[in-house]
Design a protein around this motif. Structure first.
Motif, PDB file in Angstrom:
ATOM      1  N   HIS A   1       0.831  -1.208   0.000  1.00  0.00           N
ATOM      2  CA  HIS A   1       0.000   0.000   0.000  1.00  0.00           C
ATOM      3  C   HIS A   1       0.862   1.252   0.000  1.00  0.00           C
ATOM      4  CE1 HIS A   1      -2.139   3.234   2.297  1.00  0.00           C
ATOM      5  NE2 HIS A   1      -2.908   3.101   1.235  1.00  0.00           N
ATOM      6  N   ARG A   2       1.939   1.236   0.775  1.00  0.00           N
ATOM      7  CA  ARG A   2       2.826   2.406   0.811  1.00  0.00           C
ATOM      8  C   ARG A   2       3.357   2.722  -0.590  1.00  0.00           C
ATOM      9  NH1 ARG A   2       7.927   2.621   0.315  1.00  0.00           N
ATOM     10  NH2 ARG A   2       8.219   0.384   0.709  1.00  0.00           N
ATOM     11  N   ARG A   3       3.732   1.690  -1.330  1.00  0.00           N
ATOM     12  CA  ARG A   3       4.260   1.899  -2.682  1.00  0.00           C
ATOM     13  C   ARG A   3       3.222   2.576  -3.582  1.00  0.00           C
ATOM     14  NH1 ARG A   3       8.708  -1.854  -4.010  1.00  0.00           N
ATOM     15  NH2 ARG A   3       9.235  -3.079  -2.143  1.00  0.00           N
TER      16      ARG A   3
ATOM     17  N   VAL B   1      -5.067   1.268   5.819  1.00  0.00           N
ATOM     18  CA  VAL B   1      -5.023   1.597   4.391  1.00  0.00           C
ATOM     19  C   VAL B   1      -6.037   2.697   4.074  1.00  0.00           C
ATOM     20  CG1 VAL B   1      -5.586   0.708   2.079  1.00  0.00           C
ATOM     21  CG2 VAL B   1      -4.122  -0.640   3.621  1.00  0.00           C
ATOM     22  N   LEU B   2      -7.206   2.608   4.683  1.00  0.00           N
ATOM     23  CA  LEU B   2      -8.264   3.587   4.417  1.00  0.00           C
ATOM     24  C   LEU B   2      -7.896   4.992   4.875  1.00  0.00           C
ATOM     25  CD1 LEU B   2     -11.442   1.530   5.385  1.00  0.00           C
ATOM     26  CD2 LEU B   2     -10.402   1.827   3.132  1.00  0.00           C
ATOM     27  N   GLU B   3      -6.907   5.099   5.726  1.00  0.00           N
ATOM     28  CA  GLU B   3      -6.492   6.412   6.213  1.00  0.00           C
ATOM     29  C   GLU B   3      -5.872   7.269   5.115  1.00  0.00           C
ATOM     30  OE1 GLU B   3      -3.962   5.630   9.541  1.00  0.00           O
ATOM     31  OE2 GLU B   3      -5.594   4.817  10.787  1.00  0.00           O
ATOM     32  N   ASP B   4      -5.564   6.666   3.945  1.00  0.00           N
ATOM     33  CA  ASP B   4      -5.018   7.491   2.858  1.00  0.00           C
ATOM     34  C   ASP B   4      -6.100   8.399   2.259  1.00  0.00           C
ATOM     35  OD1 ASP B   4      -6.536   6.007   0.996  1.00  0.00           O
ATOM     36  OD2 ASP B   4      -4.844   4.840   0.278  1.00  0.00           O
ATOM     37  N   GLY B   5      -7.365   8.163   2.625  1.00  0.00           N
ATOM     38  CA  GLY B   5      -8.448   9.030   2.187  1.00  0.00           C
ATOM     39  C   GLY B   5      -8.983   8.749   0.800  1.00  0.00           C
ATOM     40  N   ARG B   6      -8.390   7.800   0.062  1.00  0.00           N
ATOM     41  CA  ARG B   6      -8.836   7.509  -1.303  1.00  0.00           C
ATOM     42  C   ARG B   6      -9.140   6.033  -1.525  1.00  0.00           C
ATOM     43  NH1 ARG B   6      -5.747   8.338  -5.560  1.00  0.00           N
ATOM     44  NH2 ARG B   6      -7.470   9.052  -6.881  1.00  0.00           N
ATOM     45  N   SER B   7      -8.452   5.153  -0.816  1.00  0.00           N
ATOM     46  CA  SER B   7      -8.718   3.726  -0.967  1.00  0.00           C
ATOM     47  C   SER B   7     -10.066   3.377  -0.351  1.00  0.00           C
ATOM     48  CB  SER B   7      -7.606   2.895  -0.313  1.00  0.00           C
ATOM     49  OG  SER B   7      -6.385   3.081  -0.995  1.00  0.00           O
ATOM     50  N   GLU B   8     -10.630   2.247  -0.761  1.00  0.00           N
ATOM     51  CA  GLU B   8     -11.969   1.891  -0.309  1.00  0.00           C
ATOM     52  C   GLU B   8     -12.090   0.373  -0.183  1.00  0.00           C
ATOM     53  OE1 GLU B   8     -16.592   2.782  -1.696  1.00  0.00           O
ATOM     54  OE2 GLU B   8     -15.014   4.269  -2.068  1.00  0.00           O
TER      55      GLU B   8
END
Length: 327
Positions: A57-59, A88-95
Motif C-alpha cells: 500500500h505504501r508503494r 489503508v483507508l487512512e489514505d483518504g482515497r482507498s476503499e
C-alpha cells in the motif's frame, strides 16, 4: 448451463464525462491463501500474507494510487486483516469492497465443487444469503457499506446484478473479457469487451483485457476460434498477429502490458481497470509469485506501468471519483 453475459446495447454503454479524461483504477482481490492447484477446501482461511499489505500500500500511496480492496469472508472476519485495511483507508482515497469466495462464505448449504465455487451458479436464494452475510460482515468490520463487488473466480451469474442492486451496490467488476471459464463450470466472457456499461442498476467495470497484434480486430471471436486449432493461439502470438493481454502483473509480461496500454489508449478506452491478488504480495502463495525474485519483478511491473501512465497523462481514479463521474 454456462452463463454468458449478453452484449450490452449502445444505450447501456457508459459515456464518461469529458472532464474525467483517461483514467486507471486498481482493484485488489484481498483474500485468504490456498493452493490454487488443489481442490477447494472450506478450512483454508489463513491470512498470513496480509502482513505484506502495508508495504505494498505504501508503494501505491506514494504514487497517489488508491486501492479498491475487495475483501472476502476470511479477511472481513479476521481482526488482524481488518486492522491492516483500516490503516489503508487512512489514505483518504482507498476503499473497501466485497469479494465473494462462495466456498468459505457461510451459509454452507452447497457441496464444495468447482462449479459451486462460481457464486453465480448457486441457487438464487443461496447466492443472496451468502452476499447478505458477507455484506453484513464488512459493515461490521469497517463501519461502512461496501459499494463495489467482485465475484471470486469471476463467477458472476444471471441473478447477481439484481441481488447486488438490492443490497445497495453501485459497481461490479467480475467480468474478465476474453476469458472463458466454462470448461471448469464457470461463465464465458470470451466475447465481452473492456467498456463499462449499466446492467440492472449496477455499473459493470470489466477488468481490462486488450487484444494486440495485426489481427486484433478479430478480437474474442478469433481468439476463441484459434483455441480450437492445435497450438493456434501460440502460433498467432509468436507471429505478433493476435495476443490476449490482461492488465495484471500476474503472469503477464510488462512489455505485453505496455503494448496493450498503447493499443487501448489509441482506441479511446477511457477507464483502465487493473488488478492483482493480495496473496501475491508474499512469495509462495500464488503461481505468480513463487520466490523473492518473482516478488521483485511484481513490484517492478507496477513501477513501470505507473511510469507509463504518468508519461501518458493517465491519472488514477478512486472508486469515489468513478461513482461521482457516473452521476
Amino acid at each position: 448451463m454456462t452463463y454468458r453475459p449478453p452484449r450490452p446495447t449502445d444505450a447501456q454503454r457508459v459515456i464518461w464525462p469529458e472532464d474525467l479524461g483517461t483514467r486507471f483504477t486498481v482493484f485488489v482481490d484481498v483474500e485468504e491463501e490456498f493452493d490454487w492447484r488443489a481442490p477447494l477446501d472450506r478450512r483454508n482461511r489463513a491470512t498470513t500474507a496480509m502482513a505484506a499489505f502495508p508495504d505494498a500500500h505504501r508503494r501505491f500511496a506514494e504514487r497517489g494510487v488508491a486501492l479498491n480492496c475487495m475483501v472476502d469472508h476470511p479477511i472481513a472476519t479476521d481482526p488482524a486483516s481488518v486492522a491492516v485495511l483500516s490503516r489503508v483507508l487512512e489514505d483518504g482515497r482507498s476503499e473497501i469492497g466485497t469479494q465473494l469466495h462462495a466456498w468459505v462464505n457461510p451459509p454452507f448449504e452447497e457441496v464444495a465443487t468447482s462449479a459451486s465455487s462460481y457464486a453465480g451458479n448457486l441457487p438464487r436464494t443461496l447466492e443472496a444469503a451468502k452476499l447478505e452475510t458477507l455484506t453484513a460482515a464488512i459493515k461490521t468490520a469497517f463501519g461502512t457499506a461496501p459499494r463495489a463487488y467482485r465475484a471470486g473466480r469471476y463467477g458472476i451469474g444471471p441473478n447477481s446484478f439484481e441481488l447486488l442492486a438490492g443490497l445497495g451496490y453501485r459497481i461490479d467488476s467480475s467480468i474478465r473479457p476474453g476469458y472463458d471459464y466454462s470448461g471448469d463450470g464457470g461463465p464465458d466472457f470470451s466475447l465481452a469487451d473492456a467498456g463499462a456499461y449499466r446492467e440492472g442498476g449496477i455499473v459493470e467495470l470489466p477488468l481490462t483485457t486488450v487484444f494486440t497484434g495485426r489481427a486484433r480486430r478479430g478480437g474474442g471471436r478469433l481468439y476463441t476460434a484459434l483455441g480450437r486449432v492445435p497450438k493456434g493461439r501460440g502460433i498467432f502470438a509468436r507471429a505478433r498477429l493476435l495476443s490476449r493481454i490482461a492488465l495484471t502483473p500476474e503472469d503477464m509480461p510488462i512489455a505485453a502490458a505496455l503494448e496493450a496500454v498503447a493499443v487501448a489508449a489509441g482506441e479511446g478506452l477511457q477507464l483502465f481497470n487493473l488488478s492483482f491478488h493480495s496473496p501475491s504480495l508474499a512469495p509462495g502463495n500464488t503461481p505468480y509469485v513463487r520466490d523473492a525474485a518473482d516478488l521483485k519483478q511484481f513490484h517492478a511491473w507496477w513501477k513501470t506501468i505507473l511510469d507509463e501512465f504518468d508519461r501518458r497523462g493517465i491519472r488514477n481514479a478512486s472508486l469515489s471519483e468513478i461513482i461521482a463521474a457516473l452521476g
